[in-house]
Design an enzyme around this catalytic site. Structure first.
Site, mmCIF file in Angstrom:
data_model
loop_
_atom_site.group_PDB
_atom_site.id
_atom_site.type_symbol
_atom_site.label_atom_id
_atom_site.label_comp_id
_atom_site.label_asym_id
_atom_site.label_seq_id
_atom_site.Cartn_x
_atom_site.Cartn_y
_atom_site.Cartn_z
ATOM 1 N N ASP A 1 0.901 -1.058 0.137
ATOM 2 C CA ASP A 1 -0.109 -0.095 -0.110
ATOM 3 C C ASP A 1 0.899 1.224 0.078
ATOM 4 O O ASP A 1 0.602 2.001 0.738
ATOM 5 C CB ASP A 1 -0.891 0.124 1.331
ATOM 6 C CG ASP A 1 -2.127 1.117 0.970
ATOM 7 O OD1 ASP A 1 -2.143 1.643 0.047
ATOM 8 O OD2 ASP A 1 -2.529 1.520 2.206
ATOM 9 N N ASP B 1 -1.725 8.670 10.423
ATOM 10 C CA ASP B 1 -2.309 8.139 9.319
ATOM 11 C C ASP B 1 -3.596 7.202 9.879
ATOM 12 O O ASP B 1 -3.458 6.455 10.873
ATOM 13 C CB ASP B 1 -1.373 7.102 8.388
ATOM 14 C CG ASP B 1 -2.297 6.546 7.421
ATOM 15 O OD1 ASP B 1 -2.717 7.285 6.338
ATOM 16 O OD2 ASP B 1 -2.665 5.263 7.387
ATOM 17 N N GLU C 1 -4.714 12.655 9.649
ATOM 18 C CA GLU C 1 -5.462 12.410 8.331
ATOM 19 C C GLU C 1 -6.548 11.704 8.431
ATOM 20 O O GLU C 1 -6.848 10.499 8.559
ATOM 21 C CB GLU C 1 -4.195 11.141 7.843
ATOM 22 C CG GLU C 1 -4.375 10.686 6.407
ATOM 23 C CD GLU C 1 -5.572 9.481 6.040
ATOM 24 O OE1 GLU C 1 -6.091 9.436 4.993
ATOM 25 O OE2 GLU C 1 -5.561 8.937 7.127
#
Length: 634
Positions: A146, A289, A331
């Site tokens: 990813d 994140d 995020e």
């Protein structure tokens, strides 16, 4: 499910004083005094937030003491220059609000490795960059990862990108150049080959409780009833069966990314301790994140639960002890109206993140471009909340992710578009399938013709630069690209450039996409650096020079104009032209943005003279003299 159990708590002896007190007694007096004061301010906040998550009991008190010990240990280990940086930034908490300009890139695609990034510092300085976000550069999963977000080790640099020494040399060089380095820190999950996951698969029950496990298909089905799918085409479902565990592991994003179990406080302790150690490598900001996914609750979408904010505020309290000069960036890609809790506003009010992405502004600017109408932007601006002191919006045109249109659904519903037809049309326009579309983008994560899919593609490709056939077409495409950047630079407390947008870099080539052999369509806007285009910025009149020099000019204005100091309120101006967005920053700066292909004359006040905006033109005006405003950039 282990998610909702807190049985694997820390033990702690009450017979001895906390270890951190002994550490302070042995530390230099100057540091010990400062740390004692930081702890005094933060310990009650830390305790309160963790009690709200884990309950009021002696083991939580032990957790608090162990966390403070980790923070003290990390702070005492900070180099002298980082210690002094912390002190300076504590004394000047608005240090990041002085006309900052950001830049984001993948290390390998921008410069090959960390040493290559060091060689790019002069380029970044010439552009006016003060904040560099390098996408994941720590060790990631073997195989699919990813884009590095499947973290195999929180603190070990990916061998293909360099060494720990390379990172230390880079952060020192950046700091000397006045550029703060931001690193991603993935909170929600680790890779399936992370040491914790390997131990869990080997039968270690302690580490099995580090993850969210379901034991039966019925349990999986009960959770899935209310869970959305992040990648329905490439990674459907939220659980992956693991034969070694005879259980289903929660995998929100991809099967090789295992969600961590924050109901186990040891997870929080280990993750935050790792983050503080990484900060000591010279990292000055963390992009947190997948923050919204940290807490799972049956019967909900398991996003943005109250415990998420308690955990983030506890994390912030620990960072204020260990390394208060470090920024935290959420995020959290969601409608703007839902973002204030990530700044620390709401029921569990308190310090949380310094920065948050204004994704609604980004998506709305693209819709406005497709429609040649700024109404959706005006709606977004009207509903943009004021942020707390010391916090800022991060604005951007493109990033490493797709353009997610769904953040605009509340705004469109407020305007009467309950079926989100305008988002469907915008997504089709930028996928290049609408009649008369100039965009060369691609749909992401759905093949349904009437679905609001995400959009992939570099900014220059989406604004028509690479479908242009005439000089006029090229000029229009360049103007569209600069219009979007002009809005981002005007609006943001921190505008963030995506690598190559300052040069009009194209999409990844088809040949390169085939070579990467990855199913993720976002690779379309993850091209490699083009040195020839970079050198062309020195050729007067070239496309690269036109774009680069305009961005340079905006970056310089952000540093010299008082209106960009601090996090000034940006207010919406009314005007008679639906194609034009008018904004005012502080009292003396106005931004006018024409989203149409026609020339428009307008007046922003009765006493001022008329202002002419050509097709896709923007202007920044200093209105200290209301009758004859000064054009700062056009």
């Amino acid at each position: 499910m282990t998610t909702l159990e807190s049985t694997d708590l820390l033990s702690h002896s009450d017979e001895n004083l906390p270890v951190w007190r002994s550490q302070l007694n042995a530390a230099p007096q100057s540091r010990a005094h400062v740390l004692s004061e930081r702890i005094r301010k933060q310990e009650s906040v830390l305790t309160d937030r963790l009690v709200k998550v884990y309950g009021q009991n002696s083991r939580v008190q032990a957790l608090v003491q162990d966390l403070i010990q980790a923070a003290v240990q990390a702070s005492l280990a900070r180099s002298e220059d980082l210690w002094q940086l912390d002190l300076h930034r504590q004394a000047h908490p608005d240090w990041h609000q002085q006309g900052a300009v950001g830049y984001t890139a993948y290390v390998d695609q921008f410069a090959g490795n960390l040493q290559g990034i060091t060689q790019k510092i002069e380029y970044l300085k010439s552009l006016g960059v003060t904040y560099l976000h390098l996408l994941p550069f720590f060790k990631a999963a073997a195989g699919p990862n990813d884009g590095g977000f499947a973290v195999a080790h929180f603190e070990e640099v990916a061998p293909t990108l360099g060494t720990q020494e390379d990172l230390l040399q880079l952060t020192q060089a950046l700091r000397k150049a006045g550029i703060s380095l931001c690193s991603d820190f993935v909170l929600n999950h680790v890779a399936q080959d992370h040491d914790w996951a390997l131990k869990a698969k080997a039968g270690d029950t302690r580490y099995q409780n580090y993850f969210c496990l379901a034991k039966t298909p019925e349990e999986v089905a009960a959770w899935e009833k209310t869970l959305p799918q992040i990648f329905p085409d490439t990674a459907p479902g939220n659980f992956t069966f693991q034969r070694e565990l005879n259980a289903w592991v929660w995998t929100t994003f991809y099967p090789y990314q295992w969600d961590l179990n924050y109901a186990n406080p040891k997870v929080f302790l280990d993750v935050v301790s790792a983050m503080m150690r990484v900060a000591n490598m010279g990292i000055e900001a963390f992009r947190l994140d997948s923050t919204g996914f940290l807490w799972k609750r049956l019967g909900t979408n398991s996003q943005n639960q109250p415990e998420v904010h308690c955990l983030l505020q506890a994390l912030r309290a620990l960072m204020e002890i260990a390394c208060p000069g470090v920024l935290l960036k959420a995020e959290a890609i969601m409608p703007t109206q839902q973002l204030p809790p990530y700044f620390g506003l709401g029921e569990s009010s308190g310090l949380e993140c310094h920065l948050a992405y204004h994704s609604s502004l980004m998506a709305a600017s693209w819709v406005a471009l497709a429609e040649q109408d700024a109404s959706i932007l005006r709606s977004v601006m009207a509903q943009t909340p004021k942020v707390p002191e010391g916090c800022s919006w991060l604005s951007y045109v493109r990033c490493h992710d797709d353009i997610g249109w769904n953040v605009l659904k509340p705004d469109l519903e407020a305007l009467g578009d309950t079926k989100h037809e305008r988002l469907i049309e915008a997504s089709q326009f930028f996928a290049g399938v609408s009649p008369n579309s100039y965009a060369q983008g691609a749909a992401f994560q759905t093949t349904h013709t009437r679905a609001v899919h995400g959009t992939n593609g570099m900014a220059a490709a989406l604004t028509g630069l690479y479908s242009a056939h005439t000089t006029e077409d090229i000029d229009r495409a360049v103007d569209r690209l600069l219009l979007l950047q002009g809005l981002s630079f005007f609006m943001g407390g921190l505008p963030l450039l995506y690598m190559g947008d300052e040069l009009g870099l194209a999409n990844t080539t088809q040949e390169e996409l085939v070579a990467r052999k990855g199913p993720d369509g976002r690779e379309l806007h993850r091209p490699y650096w083009n040195e020839d285009k970079a050198n062309s910025r020195h050729v007067k009149g070239s496309i690269e020079s036109r774009i680069f020099s305009k961005i340079q000019q905006m970056a310089q204005l952000r540093k010299t104009q008082a209106a960009f100091k601090g996090d000034a309120d940006v207010t919406l101006l009314s005007n008679a032209h639906p194609q034009v967005l008018g904004l005012q920053r502080n009292h003396d700066l106005i931004g006018l943005f024409n989203f149409s292909n026609t020339t428009i004359d307008l007046k922003f006040s009765e006493s001022a003279s008329s202002v002419r905006l050509s097709a896709y033109q923007f202007k920044w005006l200093n209105i200290a003299n209301d009758v004859a405003p000064t054009v700062l950039i056009d």
